[in-house]
Design an enzyme around this catalytic site. Structure first.
Site, mmCIF file in Angstrom:
data_model
loop_
_atom_site.group_PDB
_atom_site.id
_atom_site.type_symbol
_atom_site.label_atom_id
_atom_site.label_comp_id
_atom_site.label_asym_id
_atom_site.label_seq_id
_atom_site.Cartn_x
_atom_site.Cartn_y
_atom_site.Cartn_z
ATOM 1 N N ASP A 11 42.701 43.741 34.996
ATOM 2 C CA ASP A 11 42.216 45.124 35.102
ATOM 3 C C ASP A 11 42.789 46.098 34.074
ATOM 4 O OD1 ASP A 11 40.987 43.982 37.261
ATOM 5 O OD2 ASP A 11 41.902 45.248 38.782
ATOM 6 N N LYS A 109 35.215 41.872 39.861
ATOM 7 C CA LYS A 109 35.564 41.890 41.279
ATOM 8 C C LYS A 109 35.301 43.269 41.869
ATOM 9 C CE LYS A 109 40.445 42.482 40.075
ATOM 10 N NZ LYS A 109 40.676 43.769 40.705
ATOM 11 N N CYS A 154 46.505 44.571 42.428
ATOM 12 C CA CYS A 154 45.631 43.500 41.937
ATOM 13 C C CYS A 154 46.400 42.352 41.300
ATOM 14 C CB CYS A 154 44.592 44.074 40.977
ATOM 15 S SG CYS A 154 43.454 45.209 41.812
#
Length: 210
Positions: A11, A109, A154
């Protein structure tokens, strides 16, 4: 290149960098380090938060609920976030200075409207798989290294799920940054220790020490 290993870059997107909708403090500082680390790996996977508008994890989708409050959903407790990484927006794009041209796959995601997904391996319902574990196994990967944002969300969920899937796991601490809300960082580090996940710094990885 590290044999039988893969780097998962979690991310590194504009909304998680300073000035973004859900900025992680000092998040932009890790980008050059991630670029350098990636050169040590033949197998590099990027993850990308990819929410539709009105996603269930957004506080704006729940009347009267402020950002960073929590609610109970069918799959468990959900932190409510500011709107972030909305599909197709500049905030969802990868950091401009991220340079990993040899990355072979992007795992998106959080794209199901009614389920959040912190992990690169399993969505928050703990049932829906992304297919990443199978991809890694088909490539003969035994050990995964993780870098990115945020360490206590995450990155942590991805690391723990990778370990549960049978991979050796190394979290590159200085190539991550944390949000650290409500003791989340300490909790993540304890979970790593309990699961047998190694924490190392980039220099150790580059030197082949881990």
């Amino acid at each position: 290149m590290k044999p039988d290993a893969a780097l998962i870059v979690v991310d590194l997107q504009n909304d998680f960098l300073p000035g973004g909708a859900l900025a992680v403090e000092d998040g932009d500082a890790i980008v050059p380090l991630v670029n350098r680390l990636a050169l040590r790996f033949e197998d590099v996977i990027l993850t990308q938060d990819w929410h539709p508008p009105g996603h269930i994890s957004f506080a704006s989708a729940h009347r009267g609920q402020p950002p960073f409050s929590t609610i109970e959903l069918a799959y468990g407790r959900q932190v409510l976030w500011p709107d972030h990484c909305v599909q197709g927006t500049q905030g969802a794009a990868f950091a401009e200075r991220l340079s990993v041209p040899h990355a072979q796959a992007v795992i998106r995601k959080g794209w199901h409207a009614h389920t959040d997904s912190y992990s690169a391996f399993l969505e928050a319902d703990r049932k829906t798989r992304t297919g990443l574990a199978g991809l890694l196994r088909e490539r003969g990967v035994r050990r995964v290294y993780l870098a990115g944002l945020a360490l206590d969300f995450c990155v942590a969920w991805s690391a723990l799920d990778a370990r549960a899937a049978g991979f050796e796991v190394v979290v590159v601490r200085d190539a991550c940054r944390a949000i650290d809300t409500g003791g989340s960082l300490a909790s993540a580090l304890q979970a790593f220790a309990n699961a047998g996940i190694v924490c190392a710094n980039a220099a150790e990885v580059e030197a082949g020490e881990v």
